[in-house]
Design an enzyme around this catalytic site. Structure first.
Site, PDB file in Angstrom:
ATOM      1  CB  SER A  50      -0.879   0.008   1.240  1.00  0.00           C
ATOM      2  OG  SER A  50      -0.074   0.270   2.375  1.00  0.00           O
ATOM      3  CE  LYS A  51      -0.392   8.467  -0.061  1.00  0.00           C
ATOM      4  NZ  LYS A  51       0.874   8.827   0.510  1.00  0.00           N
ATOM      5  NE  ARG A  52      -1.631   3.752   6.813  1.00  0.00           N
ATOM      6  CZ  ARG A  52      -2.317   2.821   7.455  1.00  0.00           C
ATOM      7  NH1 ARG A  52      -1.702   1.936   8.211  1.00  0.00           N
ATOM      8  NH2 ARG A  52      -3.615   2.763   7.338  1.00  0.00           N
TER       9      ARG A  52
ATOM     10  N   GLY B 136       4.979   2.354   1.549  1.00  0.00           N
ATOM     11  CA  GLY B 136       6.005   3.165   0.895  1.00  0.00           C
ATOM     12  C   GLY B 136       6.434   4.313   1.801  1.00  0.00           C
ATOM     13  CG  ASP B 137       3.678   7.446   2.635  1.00  0.00           C
ATOM     14  OD1 ASP B 137       4.309   7.679   1.586  1.00  0.00           O
ATOM     15  OD2 ASP B 137       2.481   7.710   2.791  1.00  0.00           O
TER      16      ASP B 137
END
Ligand code: GLU
Length: 505
Positions: free
Chosen positions: A262-264, A266-267
């Site tokens: 998920s994008k999370r 990556g962050d």
């Protein structure tokens, strides 16, 4: 060669394209090119509530950056356009009518409140409400109305939806190119909405109608669409159309292997999950992109190609062309593919080395200009050639090469302690004398002369080389010192030695 292969990438413009979407586009592209077929881009924008400004441009720019070109699409008309679903509304209305006429779809007038009440009732009984073969006869729809009653109702209000009439008690036999044979009992299906009261089709109807009209032969898409396969195949059958081949690609998993990337993730773990930087038009939040982080498109496509596919050998580096030749759907894996950020950087290091040196120089010059350093291009080229193997990104060039452009202003303490001894001053003064006597200041010549000189003095090599490196670089690192010396020239080399003597003795 199978020339009638036609595949499509059909994103919804609801935000930035996740790298999983880029991989779907890539596999479609590879499959089409491998078979000499066509690759289409279709924008699925029927859900107006999820439409995001700029998302379509973002998708097109991402594909373009990756080198994934399409043969037909919004700006590349073929004979199946328009390629944006919002411009095809009339087509869907016509086709849903066909299903109504042949009894495979029906009007439903249930209000949100009525449906909510049914859902609550089911919940209280510990079950889940599902609108389908078992209960549709008792719900508020056209199945039990006479034709007159129906016409009256339709004339009164357009607040209705059209649902697909799932066939009861049927076993659907499905085939997926990657997963093989799948059997589904229609008992578990509900009557999905095909057409909404706003006059727009839902994804399911528009997707099937378009795939048929656009003569799509293979539907290659993410695993998240596998649950829709029974409905989609049923829709083809209801229309009496030939069913295309389906291939559902494995999920891209978190580096830990636990769950979807998920994008999370990556962050949290510090890597982009989007090809390009994305600025959310509503919140203004910026998400990192591979391009802006300094990755090359070759890195992204190579990395994505291997997330779920290999050619059956140990080969890891694939250019787009190479992948095109070797890609086989039968070699796509069934199980999820773990995302590996370190491997991505490994590919990036490789592709940075493959870049034409001139391109790297062009990218490095603005970084130097920001520091008000304006060297000759040939000089920068020489530097880049020497340091590139130590770099993964152009953004690292400065740290790896600043001493080619400016004298060190300070000396790394640890290195100084190790390299600068009591007698270093004396020897560096002697070295200055030696260097001054050299007429030619090429790397090879300085090296030969200084080495000779060290030998005649019967000195340990380190005694000269270590303080020399420290003086030129400011630390005990960097490429061959004779290369640095010859690049910066005799006067600058001597000036740096003098500065070191002043600072360190
Ligand atoms: N519009 C769907 C998406 O956003 C397309 C799915 C498909 O390829 O059928 O992924």
């Amino acid at each position: 060669m199978d020339t009638n292969v036609r595949v499509r990438f059909a994103p919804s413009p609801t935000g930035p394209l996740h790298i999983g979407g880029v991989r779907t586009a890539l596999y479609n592209y590879l499959f089409a090119k491998k078979h000499g077929g066509d690759f289409l881009l279709r924008i699925e924008d029927t859900d107006q509530t999820r439409f995001v400004e700029g998302a379509e441009e973002y998708i097109k720019e991402s594909l373009d950056w990756c080198g994934i070109s399409y043969d037909e699409g919004p700006e590349k008309p073929g004979d199946c356009g328009p390629y944006r679903q919002s411009e095809r509304k009339d087509i869907y209305a016509e086709y849903v009518d066909k299903l109504i006429d042949n009894g495979r779809a029906y009007y439903a007038f249930d209000t949100e409140e009525e449906l909510d009440a049914k859902r609550k009732e089911a919940e209280n009984q510990g079950t889940k409400f599902s609108y389908g073969p078992k209960n549709r006869d008792s719900l508020n729809n056209s199945l039990s109305l006479s034709s007159d009653e129906l016409q009256k109702k339709l004339a009164e209000s357009d607040d209705y939806v059209i649902r697909f009439k799932t066939e009861a008690h049927k076993t659907l036999e499905l085939h997926d190119e990657i997963r093989g044979y799948i059997e589904v009992d229609t008992e578990v299906l509900d009557d999905k909405i095909l057409f909404k009261s706003d006059g727009m089709p839902t994804y399911h109807l528009a997707n099937i109608v378009d795939d048929h009209l656009m003569r799509i032969t293979h539907v290659i898409r993410g695993e998240e669409w596998l649950p829709s396969l029974p409905l989609h195949v049923s829709l083809y059958e209801a229309f009496g159309w030939e069913v295309p081949k389906f291939a559902h690609l494995p999920l891209i998993l978190k580096p830990s292997g636990k769950g979807k990337l998920s994008k999370r993730d990556g962050d949290q773990l510090g890597f982009p999950v989007f090809p390009l930087e994305w600025k959310d038009p509503k919140t203004g939040n910026v998400s990192a992109g591979y391009r802006e982080e300094g990755y090359l498109p070759e890195t992204l496509t190579n990395m994505l190609a291997l997330l779920g596919w290999n050619d059956g050998t140990d080969q890891e580096f694939f250019s787009l062309e190479d992948m095109t030749q070797k890609f086989e759907l039968s070699r796509v894996h069934k199980s999820g593919a773990k995302f590996d950020p370190e491997k991505t950087d490994w590919f990036q290091h490789h592709y940075l080395q493959e870049q034409p040196v001139g391109d790297l120089v062009d990218e490095f010059l603005p970084i130097l200009a920001q520091k008000e350093i304006y060297p000759e291009k040939v000089y920068v080229e020489e530097v880049v050639k020497t340091i590139r193997e130590r770099a993964t990104f152009v953004s690292e060039f400065w740290e790896l090469s600043f001493f080619y452009f400016e004298a060190p202003k300070k000396f790394d303490e640890k290195s100084a302690k190790k390299a600068w001894k009591k007698d270093s001053e004396e020897w560096m003064r002697a070295l200055i004398g030696k260097l001054q006597s050299l007429e030619e200041f090429s790397q090879a010549h300085i090296q030969a002369e200084v080495k000779d000189w060290i030998n005649t003095q019967e000195l340990g090599f380190g005694k000269i080389m270590q303080p020399l490196r420290l003086s030129l670089v400011g630390a005990m690192r960097g490429p061959d010192v004779f290369h640095i010396a010859s690049c910066i020239g005799k006067a600058e080399t001597i000036s740096r030695l003098n500065f070191a003597i002043e600072e360190l003795s």
